[in-house]
Design a protein around this motif. Structure first.
Motif, mmCIF file in Angstrom:
data_model
loop_
_atom_site.group_PDB
_atom_site.id
_atom_site.type_symbol
_atom_site.label_atom_id
_atom_site.label_comp_id
_atom_site.label_asym_id
_atom_site.label_seq_id
_atom_site.Cartn_x
_atom_site.Cartn_y
_atom_site.Cartn_z
ATOM 1 N N GLU A 167 -18.820 50.120 -14.446
ATOM 2 C CA GLU A 167 -17.850 51.225 -13.452
ATOM 3 C C GLU A 167 -18.608 51.666 -12.359
ATOM 4 O O GLU A 167 -19.563 52.045 -12.589
ATOM 5 N N PHE A 168 -17.918 51.686 -11.220
ATOM 6 C CA PHE A 168 -18.596 52.353 -9.793
ATOM 7 C C PHE A 168 -17.726 53.295 -9.467
ATOM 8 O O PHE A 168 -16.382 53.205 -9.430
ATOM 9 N N GLN A 169 -18.089 54.618 -9.150
ATOM 10 C CA GLN A 169 -17.347 55.444 -8.525
ATOM 11 C C GLN A 169 -18.066 56.113 -7.189
ATOM 12 O O GLN A 169 -19.387 56.342 -7.225
ATOM 13 N N PHE A 170 -17.270 56.259 -6.252
ATOM 14 C CA PHE A 170 -17.759 56.999 -5.053
ATOM 15 C C PHE A 170 -16.596 58.073 -4.511
ATOM 16 O O PHE A 170 -15.440 57.991 -4.526
ATOM 17 N N GLY A 171 -17.235 59.067 -4.391
ATOM 18 C CA GLY A 171 -16.159 60.211 -3.603
ATOM 19 C C GLY A 171 -16.719 61.348 -2.774
ATOM 20 O O GLY A 171 -18.100 61.278 -2.669
ATOM 21 N N TYR A 172 -15.789 61.455 -1.781
ATOM 22 C CA TYR A 172 -16.206 62.478 -0.613
ATOM 23 C C TYR A 172 -15.176 63.554 -0.407
ATOM 24 O O TYR A 172 -13.941 63.251 -0.695
ATOM 25 N N ASN A 173 -15.955 64.800 -0.208
ATOM 26 C CA ASN A 173 -14.811 65.957 0.170
ATOM 27 C C ASN A 173 -15.560 66.523 1.294
ATOM 28 O O ASN A 173 -16.755 66.875 1.234
ATOM 29 N N GLY A 174 -14.912 66.741 2.335
ATOM 30 C CA GLY A 174 -15.437 67.381 3.657
ATOM 31 C C GLY A 174 -14.108 68.324 4.507
ATOM 32 O O GLY A 174 -12.884 68.139 3.971
ATOM 33 N N GLY A 175 -14.522 68.811 5.479
ATOM 34 C CA GLY A 175 -13.674 69.625 6.112
ATOM 35 C C GLY A 175 -14.150 70.849 6.498
ATOM 36 O O GLY A 175 -14.821 71.611 5.900
ATOM 37 N N SER A 176 -13.202 71.582 7.362
ATOM 38 C CA SER A 176 -13.585 73.021 7.659
ATOM 39 C C SER A 176 -13.139 74.095 6.482
ATOM 40 O O SER A 176 -11.885 73.739 6.262
ATOM 41 N N ARG A 177 -13.615 75.007 6.570
ATOM 42 C CA ARG A 177 -13.264 76.265 5.440
ATOM 43 C C ARG A 177 -13.707 77.502 5.917
ATOM 44 O O ARG A 177 -14.619 77.609 6.721
ATOM 45 N N GLN A 178 -12.852 78.391 5.986
ATOM 46 C CA GLN A 178 -13.239 79.784 6.035
ATOM 47 C C GLN A 178 -13.905 80.491 4.990
ATOM 48 O O GLN A 178 -13.437 80.222 3.592
ATOM 49 N N ALA A 179 -14.589 81.513 5.213
ATOM 50 C CA ALA A 179 -15.066 82.344 3.830
ATOM 51 C C ALA A 179 -15.543 83.793 4.593
ATOM 52 O O ALA A 179 -15.877 83.819 5.684
ATOM 53 N N GLY A 180 -15.373 84.723 3.665
ATOM 54 C CA GLY A 180 -15.981 85.927 3.979
ATOM 55 C C GLY A 180 -14.823 86.909 3.960
ATOM 56 O O GLY A 180 -13.543 86.664 3.607
ATOM 57 N N GLU A 181 -14.988 88.278 4.359
ATOM 58 C CA GLU A 181 -14.029 89.414 4.141
ATOM 59 C C GLU A 181 -14.222 90.280 5.451
ATOM 60 O O GLU A 181 -15.480 90.323 6.033
ATOM 61 N N TYR A 182 -13.313 91.186 5.795
ATOM 62 C CA TYR A 182 -13.441 92.176 7.063
ATOM 63 C C TYR A 182 -14.743 93.025 6.680
ATOM 64 O O TYR A 182 -15.021 93.285 5.716
ATOM 65 N N ASP A 183 -15.496 93.320 7.771
ATOM 66 C CA ASP A 183 -16.408 94.065 7.918
ATOM 67 C C ASP A 183 -17.654 93.640 6.994
ATOM 68 O O ASP A 183 -18.686 94.681 6.490
ATOM 69 N N ASN A 184 -17.706 92.186 6.653
ATOM 70 C CA ASN A 184 -18.811 91.818 5.762
ATOM 71 C C ASN A 184 -19.199 90.505 6.503
ATOM 72 O O ASN A 184 -20.302 90.557 7.197
ATOM 73 N N PHE A 185 -18.769 89.518 5.854
ATOM 74 C CA PHE A 185 -19.285 88.293 6.556
ATOM 75 C C PHE A 185 -17.944 87.315 6.932
ATOM 76 O O PHE A 185 -16.865 87.276 6.246
ATOM 77 N N ALA A 186 -18.051 86.884 8.111
ATOM 78 C CA ALA A 186 -16.949 85.859 8.512
ATOM 79 C C ALA A 186 -17.402 84.539 9.061
ATOM 80 O O ALA A 186 -18.471 84.635 9.944
ATOM 81 N N SER A 187 -16.916 83.605 8.409
ATOM 82 C CA SER A 187 -17.648 82.083 8.866
ATOM 83 C C SER A 187 -17.114 81.758 10.231
ATOM 84 O O SER A 187 -15.613 81.960 10.430
ATOM 85 N N ILE A 188 -17.852 81.740 11.302
ATOM 86 C CA ILE A 188 -17.482 81.278 12.664
ATOM 87 C C ILE A 188 -17.044 79.802 12.497
ATOM 88 O O ILE A 188 -16.123 79.318 12.899
ATOM 89 N N THR A 189 -17.969 79.104 12.277
ATOM 90 C CA THR A 189 -17.937 77.561 11.874
ATOM 91 C C THR A 189 -18.584 77.116 10.694
ATOM 92 O O THR A 189 -19.752 77.321 10.341
ATOM 93 N N ARG A 190 -17.771 76.781 9.574
ATOM 94 C CA ARG A 190 -18.288 76.332 8.259
ATOM 95 C C ARG A 190 -17.526 75.165 7.890
ATOM 96 O O ARG A 190 -16.270 75.094 7.934
ATOM 97 N N THR A 191 -18.435 74.074 7.624
ATOM 98 C CA THR A 191 -17.763 72.718 7.221
ATOM 99 C C THR A 191 -18.491 72.474 5.965
ATOM 100 O O THR A 191 -19.684 72.504 5.869
ATOM 101 N N SER A 192 -17.875 71.593 5.037
ATOM 102 C CA SER A 192 -18.408 71.121 3.811
ATOM 103 C C SER A 192 -18.431 69.761 3.910
ATOM 104 O O SER A 192 -17.507 69.076 4.508
ATOM 105 N N ASN A 193 -19.532 69.023 3.601
ATOM 106 C CA ASN A 193 -19.576 67.530 3.256
ATOM 107 C C ASN A 193 -20.316 67.256 1.893
ATOM 108 O O ASN A 193 -21.532 67.258 1.900
ATOM 109 N N ASN A 194 -19.446 66.685 0.987
ATOM 110 C CA ASN A 194 -20.188 66.523 -0.277
ATOM 111 C C ASN A 194 -19.627 65.147 -0.519
ATOM 112 O O ASN A 194 -18.652 64.660 -0.477
#
Length: 674
Positions: free
Chosen positions: A270-297
């Motif tokens: 059995e062979f398996q290959f998988g990819y998950n990617g794209g832009s995501r937001q993360a964070g909250e007001y007055d703490n951290f905000a992602s300006i540019t965040r991308t995932s490549n898994n």
């Protein structure tokens, strides 16, 4: 693990309230004692689902050494779930918080078994996809949105409800989730699916084919999700921090390939290959905000299986996983580099055989190396304590014996020996006895021990506190430990399938490294908790075309609550769900799902009685519904479905008082086979 030669799984989970639970258990006992056994045992056993995940042996669920909930393909579809994490609301004892993560690393849901939530990463439960661990090493737990899994590719999900370190090692501390995907032979031909709804769109394309002895499947998808509403509908305070929801928009692309090659009459590759990617937001007001965040898994896995004489099997599995985050974070010090990566290489060998007619044995071992790079997230105290790559090495041996002591009594005895580069060597045993009082009624009693190893984040904090200018005499960090006693009943009363469980779990050495009080007290493993409770699942056919699934759980937690970490009250007094499905005819099918949970203590950082925020999140209830129609369109099999989540448009909080779930969400889905 393969299920191609096993009985078809037809199990749906469910449950009922405390008094009803006791009544049903007594009724079952009376029936066991007084009723004549007029049923055909072989016919009954054909209806018992086979599970793969409890002990690494394929077993009828009535012979598993621990409670297991099976969420089959139809149940997943009937649930109307949008996110993978939402499905686990249908598991007794499971707490799911919608997009609950408030920090800068991930805007994702919390999935936690039996409360015990001190972080949103759900780091006390092992999660597998086709037997491959997706438990993240950086913070522990799972980023559900980052998994390369499309819901429609899932054949079923097995949830082991209870500690299972004997089978899967450290981090199988409260339970195990094993997501089992469809075999390519089940998805031949092409299909396309399109979804449009409130803040949500998705397109999925799938193609399955066969070339000689190779069967394969390709899946590609893209989804966009705007997440929570920007503003909280019912804020606990007019302070702007408590009136805004989190940044959690997501754009997710997934690509999967799976190929199964029948090399010979006995060998499968059995062979398996998988990819998950794209832009995501993360964070909250007055703490951290992602300006540019991308995932490549991505991951790659090879699994060789050889069928042996006498029903045995030898498997060799190897996989490589890589998760990458590229981010520029905005905090009080300006723009920061939030890049991070996590790599895992794992090799496992497993052998199953039958030494005698009454016994089966599975044994094997594995080696693993994790490499984590995350300088910003491991910066501790304003980036003054930075590291490069962090390596974690793991070696383990495991075994489980299944012994039919006599025709009506089964003993499971298993253990895991494990050595890791953080906390050294651990031994975690389990023993369980299943007594088939009659073919339709089984009682199970078991005892097990389990551990949870520190995450990379926790290990870095330990090094920080033990530095010469802090607390150099602080004891080394130990793994968390639990001793668990389980008493269960699995049976059938009339046409009603029942799974009832009582548990008594004693937790020790619970880790708290971030709280300054922990280092001052001289013990980063100071937490202890005693948890006792019950769980119930019921599956009941009301009519030939209408079925009910019900689940209930509840209990209590007692803790000394040292160092300001409050575990007491973290298990809701009740948490239940009800699903009704109705097959009107061959074309039309509908489902209605209700969820209700008591008030829940989850995150003490919200505590502010003056602003209406205590340690508890108020209880809530929600209703979801789905109606679908299958028909032929231009000779092609087509299905159109209409799904509504949160039908009553309720605005309530999950996990924190700044985490208000979206109101009513409706979407329409069109799927066509080519």
């Amino acid at each position: 693990m393969s299920i191609s030669h096993h009985k078809k799984v037809i199990y749906l989970s469910a449950s009922t309230p405390a008094r009803l639970s006791i009544f049903l258990l007594l009724a079952a006992s009376c029936q066991v004692v007084h009723a004549e056994n007029k049923s055909d045992e072989s016919i009954f056993l054909d209806d018992i689902p086979v599970v793969l995940s409890a002990s690494r042996l394929t077993q009828p669920i009535s012979e598993a050494p621990v409670a297991v909930t099976v969420l089959d393909r139809q149940m997943i579809r009937d649930s109307g779930a949008w996110d993978l994490s939402e499905i686990f609301r249908l598991v007794p004892g499971m707490y799911v918080g919608y997009h609950a993560d408030p920090n800068f690393y991930s805007a994702d849901s919390t999935v936690a078994y039996h409360g015990m939530v001190t972080s949103t990463t759900s780091d006390r439960m092992q999660v597998l996809v086709d037997g491959r661990s997706v438990y993240s090493g950086l913070f522990g737990g799972v980023n559900w949105s980052d998994l390369p899994v499309v819901l429609d590719d899932i054949e079923r999900i097995e949830v082991v409800r209870g500690p299972d370190s004997a089978s899967y090692g450290a981090n199988s501390y409260l339970g195990v989730i094993n997501i089992i995907t469809r075999h390519p032979a089940e998805s031949q031909g092409a299909s396309a699916s399109f979804t449009y709804g409130t803040g949500r769109t998705e397109g999925v394309f799938r193609y399955g084919g066969k070339t000689g002895d190779l069967t394969y499947q390709i899946t590609a998808s893209e989804r966009k999700d705007t997440g929570e509403n920007d503003k909280i509908h019912n804020p606990t305070s007019r302070n702007i921090f408590w009136t805004l929801n989190k940044f959690d928009n997501k754009n997710i692309q997934i690509f999967n390939f799976r190929g199964d090659y029948q090399a010979s009459a006995h060998d499968t590759l059995e062979f398996q290959f998988g990819y998950n990617g794209g832009s995501r937001q993360a964070g909250e007001y007055d703490n951290f905000a992602s300006i540019t965040r991308t995932s490549n898994n991505h991951f790659e896995m090879v699994n060789w299986r050889r069928a042996l004489e006498g029903g045995g099997e030898l498997t060799i599995k190897a996989f490589h996983t890589e998760e990458r985050i590229n981010a520029r974070l905005l905090d009080s010090d300006g723009i920061q580099n939030g890049d991070a990566s996590f790599k895992r290489d794992d090799l496992e060998i497993q052998h199953t055989f039958s030494p005698s007619e009454s016994t089966r044995v599975v044994w094997g071992g594995s080696v693993r190396q994790d490499v984590t790079y995350a300088p910003y997230y491991l910066g501790v105290e304003d980036n003054t304590y930075l590291f490069g790559d962090f390596k974690y090495r793991l070696g383990r041996l495991f075994s489980n014996l299944e012994w039919h002591v006599r025709p009506d009594m089964l003993l499971n005895a298993g253990a895991m020996w494990e050595n890791n580069s953080y906390t050294g060597t651990e031994f975690t045993p389990r023993i369980a006895l299943n007594w088939h009082v009659t073919p339709e009624h089984t009682i199970r009693i078991g005892y097990s021990r389990a551990t949870r190893s520190p995450s990379v984040y926790e290990k870095v904090y330990e090094e920080y506190w033990r530095a010469p200018d802090q607390y150099p005499n602080l004891p080394e960090l130990k793994p968390e430990r639990v001793k668990s006693i389980d008493l269960g009943y699995i049976g059938k009363i009339g046409k009603v399938d029942i799974d009832f469980r009582l548990f008594h779990d004693n937790y020790n050495d619970l880790i708290d490294v971030k709280n300054h009080k922990s280092s001052q007290s001289g013990n980063l493993n100071a937490g202890n908790a005693l948890m006792r409770g019950y769980e119930l699942q019921i599956k009941a056919p009301i009519t030939e075309k209408t079925h009910l699934t019900y689940g209930l759980s509840g209990g209590s937690v007692k803790s000394d609550d040292v160092n300001g970490v409050i575990y007491s009250g973290s298990l809701p007094s009740y948490n239940h769900h009800l699903m009704l499905t109705h097959q009107l005819n061959e074309e039309w099918r509908s489902s209605l799902i209700a969820y209700q949970i008591a008030k829940t203590k989850l995150n003490q950082t919200d505590y502010n009685p003056g602003q209406g925020r205590g340690y508890y999140i108020d209880g809530n209830k929600r209703f979801d519904g789905k109606i679908s129609r299958r028909f032929l369109f231009s000779g092609r099999q087509t299905e159109i479905a209409f799904i509504v989540q949160n039908i009553a448009n309720s605005h309530y909080f999950e996990y924190r008082h700044d985490n208000e779930v979206p109101g009513r969400l409706a979407r329409i889905n069109l799927k066509m086979d080519f």
